[in-house]
Motif scaffolding. Structure first.
Motif, PDB file in Angstrom:
ATOM      1  N   PRO A 157     -14.729   1.204  -3.336  1.00 26.36           N
ATOM      2  CA  PRO A 157     -14.572   2.247  -4.353  1.00 26.36           C
ATOM      3  C   PRO A 157     -15.152   1.797  -5.685  1.00 26.36           C
ATOM      4  N   PRO A 158     -15.507   2.718  -6.550  1.00 24.63           N
ATOM      5  CA  PRO A 158     -16.086   2.345  -7.849  1.00 24.63           C
ATOM      6  C   PRO A 158     -15.082   1.587  -8.704  1.00 24.63           C
ATOM      7  N   GLU A 159     -15.585   0.601  -9.432  1.00 26.58           N
ATOM      8  CA  GLU A 159     -14.738  -0.177 -10.332  1.00 26.58           C
ATOM      9  C   GLU A 159     -14.572   0.568 -11.654  1.00 26.58           C
ATOM     10  N   VAL A 160     -13.334   0.692 -12.099  1.00 28.60           N
ATOM     11  CA  VAL A 160     -13.029   1.324 -13.387  1.00 28.60           C
ATOM     12  C   VAL A 160     -12.340   0.270 -14.245  1.00 28.60           C
ATOM     13  N   ASP A 185      -4.678   4.370 -10.045  1.00 25.00           N
ATOM     14  CA  ASP A 185      -5.407   3.282  -9.399  1.00 25.00           C
ATOM     15  C   ASP A 185      -5.097   3.253  -7.904  1.00 25.00           C
ATOM     16  N   LEU A 204      -6.785   6.156  -6.161  1.00 26.16           N
ATOM     17  CA  LEU A 204      -8.212   5.885  -5.941  1.00 26.16           C
ATOM     18  C   LEU A 204      -8.395   5.012  -4.707  1.00 26.16           C
ATOM     19  N   ASP A 253     -15.111  10.185  -6.292  1.00 28.20           N
ATOM     20  CA  ASP A 253     -15.571  10.352  -7.680  1.00 28.20           C
ATOM     21  C   ASP A 253     -14.502  11.047  -8.526  1.00 28.20           C
ATOM     22  N   ALA A 289     -11.764   8.548  -9.240  1.00 29.32           N
ATOM     23  CA  ALA A 289     -12.210   7.594 -10.254  1.00 29.32           C
ATOM     24  C   ALA A 289     -12.168   8.218 -11.649  1.00 29.32           C
ATOM     25  N   LYS A 316      -8.665   8.220 -12.833  1.00 28.47           N
ATOM     26  CA  LYS A 316      -8.249   6.904 -13.308  1.00 28.47           C
ATOM     27  C   LYS A 316      -8.810   6.626 -14.705  1.00 28.47           C
ATOM     28  N   ARG A 317     -10.070   7.008 -14.935  1.00 28.47           N
ATOM     29  CA  ARG A 317     -10.633   6.812 -16.280  1.00 28.47           C
ATOM     30  C   ARG A 317      -9.863   7.627 -17.310  1.00 28.47           C
TER      31      ARG A 317
END
Length: 474
Positions: free
Chosen positions: A21-24, A301, A304, A360, A363, A366-367
């Motif tokens: 998964p994308p790192e945030v 988190d 995600l 997406d 993520a 989460k942002r």
């Protein structure tokens, strides 16, 4: 078996092809080492001392609010709701067992088997079956999707608990401020009544001097007008009392009579404790809104992670054991025992971006949660800085207002003494008294603002240290 292994490997590889998964990034906000307006030296003041806890009216109203406030009860119900969600998420990781029983009647058209059947072969066109089964199913959660969902649900419980504490603190702070405002009105009323008594006495003396022919009637009129002005200020307090009563009715869920009864309790002398010394870093552990935002970030988190694990195959184990017979008398025969044991694996091959879009979206959530957390931290920092500065300014205002009131009252007293000794005229006494009017009221109002500033600091630094966990079902 070989084909099954190949299929499972293909599904696993296809699912893993999307990558992690994308790192945030969620770095902890950097706070200053100390508050700008906080006292330089330790004061030994406990945070709870900032509230008017010695006031029996506050204690009574706060207890009533904590026991019956609809707003707090709603927040506590949110905790129960979050706990139910966490229990459900935890239960999803365990096997599920079930039972069923059925009676099925079936009629078949013999023509569907063709016109020519082998000799001696007949088709039973009507059949009734009897079945009873025990079922079991379990997802071993090899890739941790269910575990991630459970972590998210538990974090939601933490967020709801912190939010309920924020509601509790806000409720207590509102009641404390309202009680302080009520006591301030009492002090202002006492000061105004003193002004009225002094003005009436001057009006009486001016009337005596007018009747004796040694002073014009204008002096009496001016003294009477000063008394009338004070009575006007006194009458204006009634509207403020009505507003506070209505506010406390809303906060405590009590009737106006119960509220006024609590406020009628004798209040002690107002106290002004020194500001407790605190570090900005304590906001991360004490402020309920910061704790709620941090728990929400942890939940996002975990969400995600759970969404990203949808790329991986899902393994499912199931079993059925039961009885099947075509006559009730045969239901418990040995031949009626039937069973099934199955293992399955399913995973995405080509979903044309559906899961990637969900990842997406998670993520982005989460942002957003991280920015909300940062906002809560700096809101807390700003509230605390403002509260410390407010106390310092309010204390300076109080000292100036009390000095002004003392000076003007002393000037009015000296003017009266000089007038009685024939060293000053009556107009000087009137002017001195007019200048002293409302100075006591201003000092009382300044004292109330200084007390209120301490309640603001109590809430800004986190208020109540322990969360309340009372359940609405209890």
């Amino acid at each position: 078996m070989r084909r099954g292994l190949i299929l499972a490997g293909t599904l696993a590889l296809a699912a893993c092809a999307g990558g992690p998964p994308p790192e945030v990034a969620t770095p902890t906000p950097v706070l200053p080492p100390e508050f700008l307006y906080a006292p330089d030296a330790p004061t030994g003041t406990a945070l709870a001392e900032l509230l008017p806890e010695a006031d029996p009216g506050f204690d009574t109203l706060a207890a009533q609010a904590l026991a019956g406030s609809p707003t707090l009860a709603e927040a506590l119900a949110r905790i129960d709701q979050a706990r139910a969600g966490a229990d459900r998420a935890g239960a999803e990781r365990l096997p599920s067992l079930g039972a069923n029983a059925s009676v099925t009647g079936q009629r078949t058209n013999p023509a569907q088997f063709g016109a020519s059947l082998p000799p001696g072969v007949a088709i039973d066109t009507e059949r009734v079956s009897y079945a009873a089964n025990l079922t079991a199913r379990w997802d071993p959660d090899i890739f941790g999707r269910l575990r991630a969902q459970e972590r998210a649900a538990l974090a939601r419980v933490d967020a709801a608990t912190a939010s309920s504490l924020a509601v509790r603190n806000a409720l207590v702070a509102e009641i404390a401020a309202s009680v302080i405002d009520w006591r301030t009105l009492d002090a202002r009323q006492a000061a105004i009544e003193e002004d009225i008594a002094a003005a009436e006495e001057l009006a009486r003396l001016a009337g005596v001097r007018e009747e004796a022919g040694i002073a014009p009637g204008f002096d009496r009129v001016r003294a009477a007008s000063a008394a009338d002005a004070s009575r006007s200020r006194l009458a204006a307090l009634a509207s403020e009392r009505a507003r506070l009563t209505g506010r406390l009715v809303t906060l405590t869920a009590q009737g106006a009579a119960q509220v006024r009864s609590a406020l009628a309790l004798d209040a002690p002398e107002p106290a002004l404790p020194e500001s407790p010394v605190a570090l900005p870093s304590i906001l991360l552990a004490n402020r309920p809104d910061v704790l709620a935002a941090a728990a929400t970030l942890a939940a996002e988190d975990a969400e995600l992670a759970a969404t990203a694990r949808r790329r991986f195959p899902v393994f499912d184990l199931s079993a059925v054991i039961g009885l099947l017979a075509f006559s009730p008398s045969d239901l418990f025969d040995e031949d009626s025992l039937v069973g099934t044991l199955a293992a399955s694996v399913a995973g995405p091959l080509f979903d044309f971006g559906r899961i990637e879009a969900e990842i997406d979206g998670a993520a982005a959530e989460k942002r957003a949660a991280f920015q909300s957390y940062r906002g809560a931290v700096y809101t807390a920092l700003g509230d605390a800085e403002a509260a410390y500065g407010l106390i310092a300014a309010a204390d300076r205002e109080l000292a100036a207002a009390q000095a002004e009131a003392a000076s003007l009252q002393r000037a009015a007293s000296l003017a009266e003494t000089r007038q009685k000794a024939g060293l000053a005229d009556f107009l000087t006494v009137l002017e001195a008294r007019r200048a002293a009017d409302a100075s006591g009221e201003r000092a009382a109002a300044a004292l109330g603002r200084a007390q209120r500033a301490r309640v603001v600091l109590w809430q800004a630094l986190g208020g109540e240290a322990q969360p309340t966990t009372r359940s609405t079902s209890q």
